[in-house]
Write a protein that holds these residues in place. Sequence first.
Motif, PDB file in Angstrom:
ATOM      1  N   VAL A 154       0.839  -1.200   0.000  1.00 24.12           N
ATOM      2  CA  VAL A 154       0.000   0.000   0.000  1.00 24.12           C
ATOM      3  C   VAL A 154       0.876   1.253   0.000  1.00 24.12           C
ATOM      4  N   ALA A 155       1.981   1.191   0.727  1.00 26.53           N
ATOM      5  CA  ALA A 155       2.880   2.345   0.797  1.00 26.53           C
ATOM      6  C   ALA A 155       3.470   2.703  -0.554  1.00 26.53           C
ATOM      7  N   GLY A 156       3.496   1.745  -1.490  1.00 28.83           N
ATOM      8  CA  GLY A 156       4.010   2.051  -2.813  1.00 28.83           C
ATOM      9  C   GLY A 156       3.216   3.144  -3.503  1.00 28.83           C
ATOM     10  N   ASN A 157       1.899   3.176  -3.293  1.00 27.21           N
ATOM     11  CA  ASN A 157       1.047   4.204  -3.888  1.00 27.21           C
ATOM     12  C   ASN A 157       0.578   5.251  -2.888  1.00 27.21           C
ATOM     13  N   PHE A 158       0.429   4.816  -1.641  1.00 25.74           N
ATOM     14  CA  PHE A 158      -0.126   5.697  -0.608  1.00 25.74           C
ATOM     15  C   PHE A 158       0.740   5.629   0.658  1.00 25.74           C
ATOM     16  N   PRO A 159       1.958   6.166   0.597  1.00 28.64           N
ATOM     17  CA  PRO A 159       2.852   6.056   1.750  1.00 28.64           C
ATOM     18  C   PRO A 159       2.313   6.720   3.010  1.00 28.64           C
ATOM     19  N   ASP A 160       1.667   7.860   2.863  1.00 28.46           N
ATOM     20  CA  ASP A 160       1.158   8.560   4.042  1.00 28.46           C
ATOM     21  C   ASP A 160       0.002   7.788   4.676  1.00 28.46           C
ATOM     22  N   LYS A 161      -0.863   7.246   3.842  1.00 29.03           N
ATOM     23  CA  LYS A 161      -1.974   6.435   4.333  1.00 29.03           C
ATOM     24  C   LYS A 161      -1.445   5.194   5.059  1.00 29.03           C
ATOM     25  N   ALA A 162      -0.462   4.532   4.466  1.00 34.48           N
ATOM     26  CA  ALA A 162       0.089   3.320   5.071  1.00 34.48           C
ATOM     27  C   ALA A 162       0.799   3.630   6.380  1.00 34.48           C
ATOM     28  N   PHE A 163       1.554   4.728   6.413  1.00 32.49           N
ATOM     29  CA  PHE A 163       2.270   5.093   7.637  1.00 32.49           C
ATOM     30  C   PHE A 163       1.290   5.447   8.746  1.00 32.49           C
ATOM     31  N   ASP A 164       0.284   6.255   8.427  1.00 32.53           N
ATOM     32  CA  ASP A 164      -0.703   6.637   9.441  1.00 32.53           C
ATOM     33  C   ASP A 164      -1.416   5.408  10.005  1.00 32.53           C
ATOM     34  N   PHE A 165      -1.735   4.458   9.129  1.00 35.21           N
ATOM     35  CA  PHE A 165      -2.390   3.226   9.570  1.00 35.21           C
ATOM     36  C   PHE A 165      -1.463   2.432  10.486  1.00 35.21           C
ATOM     37  N   ALA A 166      -0.212   2.290  10.078  1.00 36.93           N
ATOM     38  CA  ALA A 166       0.735   1.506  10.877  1.00 36.93           C
ATOM     39  C   ALA A 166       0.957   2.132  12.250  1.00 36.93           C
ATOM     40  N   ILE A 167       1.040   3.450  12.303  1.00 43.38           N
ATOM     41  CA  ILE A 167       1.219   4.128  13.592  1.00 43.38           C
ATOM     42  C   ILE A 167      -0.032   3.990  14.440  1.00 43.38           C
ATOM     43  N   ALA A 168      -1.191   4.118  13.829  1.00 37.37           N
ATOM     44  CA  ALA A 168      -2.447   3.998  14.572  1.00 37.37           C
ATOM     45  C   ALA A 168      -2.629   2.600  15.162  1.00 37.37           C
ATOM     46  N   HIS A 169      -2.011   1.605  14.534  1.00 34.13           N
ATOM     47  CA  HIS A 169      -2.109   0.212  15.004  1.00 34.13           C
ATOM     48  C   HIS A 169      -0.702  -0.318  15.310  1.00 34.13           C
ATOM     49  N   ARG A 170       0.085   0.531  15.931  1.00 32.10           N
ATOM     50  CA  ARG A 170       1.507   0.235  16.076  1.00 32.10           C
ATOM     51  C   ARG A 170       1.775  -1.073  16.808  1.00 32.10           C
ATOM     52  N   ALA A 171       1.105  -1.316  17.907  1.00 30.70           N
ATOM     53  CA  ALA A 171       1.373  -2.533  18.672  1.00 30.70           C
ATOM     54  C   ALA A 171       1.069  -3.774  17.840  1.00 30.70           C
ATOM     55  N   GLU A 172      -0.038  -3.736  17.098  1.00 26.86           N
ATOM     56  CA  GLU A 172      -0.407  -4.887  16.269  1.00 26.86           C
ATOM     57  C   GLU A 172       0.589  -5.082  15.131  1.00 26.86           C
ATOM     58  N   VAL A 173       1.019  -3.985  14.518  1.00 29.19           N
ATOM     59  CA  VAL A 173       1.960  -4.083  13.414  1.00 29.19           C
ATOM     60  C   VAL A 173       3.319  -4.575  13.910  1.00 29.19           C
ATOM     61  N   GLU A 174       3.777  -4.029  15.018  1.00 27.76           N
ATOM     62  CA  GLU A 174       5.079  -4.432  15.540  1.00 27.76           C
ATOM     63  C   GLU A 174       5.108  -5.912  15.911  1.00 27.76           C
ATOM     64  N   ALA A 175       3.965  -6.456  16.304  1.00 26.18           N
ATOM     65  CA  ALA A 175       3.909  -7.886  16.630  1.00 26.18           C
ATOM     66  C   ALA A 175       4.151  -8.757  15.398  1.00 26.18           C
ATOM     67  N   LEU A 176       3.984  -8.173  14.215  1.00 26.98           N
ATOM     68  CA  LEU A 176       4.161  -8.912  12.968  1.00 26.98           C
ATOM     69  C   LEU A 176       5.563  -8.760  12.381  1.00 26.98           C
ATOM     70  N   VAL A 177       6.385  -7.903  12.997  1.00 30.16           N
ATOM     71  CA  VAL A 177       7.709  -7.591  12.460  1.00 30.16           C
ATOM     72  C   VAL A 177       8.772  -7.980  13.478  1.00 30.16           C
ATOM     73  N   GLU A 178       9.885  -8.502  13.001  1.00 34.12           N
ATOM     74  CA  GLU A 178      10.990  -8.846  13.897  1.00 34.12           C
ATOM     75  C   GLU A 178      11.422  -7.615  14.696  1.00 34.12           C
ATOM     76  N   PRO A 179      11.701  -7.782  15.984  1.00 31.65           N
ATOM     77  CA  PRO A 179      12.058  -6.620  16.816  1.00 31.65           C
ATOM     78  C   PRO A 179      13.183  -5.768  16.240  1.00 31.65           C
ATOM     79  N   THR A 180      14.182  -6.411  15.659  1.00 31.75           N
ATOM     80  CA  THR A 180      15.320  -5.653  15.131  1.00 31.75           C
ATOM     81  C   THR A 180      14.988  -4.901  13.844  1.00 31.75           C
ATOM     82  N   SER A 181      13.822  -5.191  13.255  1.00 29.87           N
ATOM     83  CA  SER A 181      13.455  -4.571  11.975  1.00 29.87           C
ATOM     84  C   SER A 181      12.314  -3.567  12.103  1.00 29.87           C
ATOM     85  N   ARG A 182      11.808  -3.367  13.306  1.00 33.36           N
ATOM     86  CA  ARG A 182      10.599  -2.554  13.458  1.00 33.36           C
ATOM     87  C   ARG A 182      10.809  -1.101  13.068  1.00 33.36           C
TER      88      ARG A 182
END
Length: 247
Positions: A154-182
């Motif tokens: 999604v960030a490829g076309n809508f980076p701001d939308k994707a970033f805002d979504f990821a920040i708004a759901h940060r805990a859920e997103v971080e659970a899906l990403v390796e700690p060293t890569s968050r």
Amino acid sequence: DDLYEHQPGQAAFRAFARARLAPAFARLGWDARPGEPDNAAIVRTALLGALGQFDDPAVIAEAHRRFVAGLAAPDSLTGSTRQTVLRIVAAHADAATWDQLHTLAQRATDPTDKTRLYRYLGSSNDAALADRALALSLTKEPPATDAPELISAVAGNFPDKAFDFAIAHRAEVEALVEPTSRTTFFARIGGTSREAAMNAKLTVFAATVPPSARGEVAKALASIAYRQEVIAKRLPEVDRWLAAHPG
């Protein structure tokens, strides 16, 4: 073309690009020809990808025709042609086509194919479908390793939308990403933005991560600054050149 996103000169640039690529594609066509060199397949894939991105109506229409035919007879659409068709169709999907792609992703049994299909769901140029893809990423449906890829797509076309979504759901997103890569994950999504407002968002984000990880945010901010400078200073020059060299 990426720099021209949401800029008034994009249509003129795309028209120029299509005109320059059309003769090469006319020689190659969609399908391999007997005796053609091996490199022709590579060039064909590149041309189709570019013409699809540049909204070539004939290429988009033929991709959709092959996609529909492939739904009815899967063996008719295979290999690299299938991937090319799916990329073009996904980028220009309407809601009905997105649903068809979604069904393909759900039914895919090959892990690599499933990953690609979920990523394609995030590559639509339609903002409403991008929202659907983001919402899908945090359900239990996509494999956990594919969900971050969906957000990145999604960030490829809508980076701001994707970033805002990821920040708004940060805990859920971080659970899906390796700690060293968050930190890198969030910074890369924001770093593809062209908007000045992203600078402040990334600065706020940087204050929430360890100092040792803030270099990734600094790189993202530098990337945005460079992109904004090119858009402000160089695209007007391209606009003037295109006006003097139409077609």
